[in-house]
Scaffold this motif. Structure first.
Motif, PDB file in Angstrom:
ATOM      1  N   TRP A  59      41.798  13.620  21.314  1.00  0.00           N
ATOM      2  CA  TRP A  59      41.708  13.254  19.899  1.00  0.00           C
ATOM      3  C   TRP A  59      43.065  12.900  19.293  1.00  0.00           C
ATOM      4  CZ3 TRP A  59      44.843  16.411  17.286  1.00  0.00           C
ATOM      5  CH2 TRP A  59      44.994  17.739  17.699  1.00  0.00           C
ATOM      6  N   ARG A  89      43.097  11.989   9.221  1.00  0.00           N
ATOM      7  CA  ARG A  89      42.770  12.949  10.274  1.00  0.00           C
ATOM      8  C   ARG A  89      42.306  12.206  11.528  1.00  0.00           C
ATOM      9  NH1 ARG A  89      37.445  16.051   8.111  1.00  0.00           N
ATOM     10  NH2 ARG A  89      35.931  14.435   8.554  1.00  0.00           N
ATOM     11  N   CYS A  93      37.381  14.621  14.695  1.00  0.00           N
ATOM     12  CA  CYS A  93      37.617  15.942  14.112  1.00  0.00           C
ATOM     13  C   CYS A  93      36.631  16.173  12.976  1.00  0.00           C
ATOM     14  CB  CYS A  93      39.044  16.038  13.590  1.00  0.00           C
ATOM     15  SG  CYS A  93      40.278  15.881  14.899  1.00  0.00           S
ATOM     16  N   CYS A 124      39.441  20.088  15.596  1.00  0.00           N
ATOM     17  CA  CYS A 124      39.457  18.982  16.549  1.00  0.00           C
ATOM     18  C   CYS A 124      39.190  19.594  17.916  1.00  0.00           C
ATOM     19  CB  CYS A 124      40.802  18.267  16.522  1.00  0.00           C
ATOM     20  SG  CYS A 124      41.199  17.492  14.938  1.00  0.00           S
TER      21      CYS A 124
END
Length: 156
Positions: A59, A89, A93, A124
């Motif tokens: 991620w 972000r 997540c 995440c």
């Protein structure tokens, strides 16, 4: 002075000298042993970090910069700091503006902000993440890592 007396005096002086040396060296050895159980790496970008380490979470945006990764080799705790290119972000997540249940930051690092464990707003994967402007602070406990990997093995 007899031979026996000089031997006792010599042995006593030697033992005291070695003891004093031990007290002088012991803190340094302890500090070395502590540092031996933490690995740290720095990467220019998220893409570089993911290419270098299989344990780097997917991620993490490829375009993230100034990535700092720290892992405890004794308990598996991990922390990541990075600069996000857009302050958004990371994809994948979840979580909102309200703080999620806090998980304590176990792997101490000066790079995590004070009280980060109580400011968690994003999850995440098994990492807890704080995004503050463009700054990303993430950490994962070794227990979380084990739980995620056991779940993955059980699904196979």
């Amino acid at each position: 002075m007899s031979i026996r007396t000089s031997t006792v005096v010599g042995l006593t002086a030697t033992v005291l000298g070695v003891g004093a040396l031990g007290f002088t060296i012991a803190p340094s050895v302890g500090e070395l042993a502590k540092g031996r159980h933490v690995e740290e790496s720095n990467y220019a970008t998220g893409a570089q970090a993911k290419g270098a380490r299989a344990t780097m979470p997917r991620w993490l945006p490829d375009g993230a910069t100034a990535v700092h990764y720290r892992i405890s080799t004794t308990n598996g705790d991990r922390s990541i700091t990075a600069q996000l290119p857009d302050g958004l972000r990371p994809t994948g997540c979840s979580g909102g503006a309200a703080p999620a249940p806090a998980v304590p930051v176990k792997l101490s690092t000066a790079r995590l902000p004070a009280g980060a464990g109580s400011k968690v707003a994003i999850n995440c994967g098994s990492y807890r993440v704080v995004v503050d402007g463009r700054d990303l602070y993430a950490w994962q406990t070794g227990a979380d890592w084990v739980a995620v990997n056991l779940a993955g093995l059980q699904r196979r």
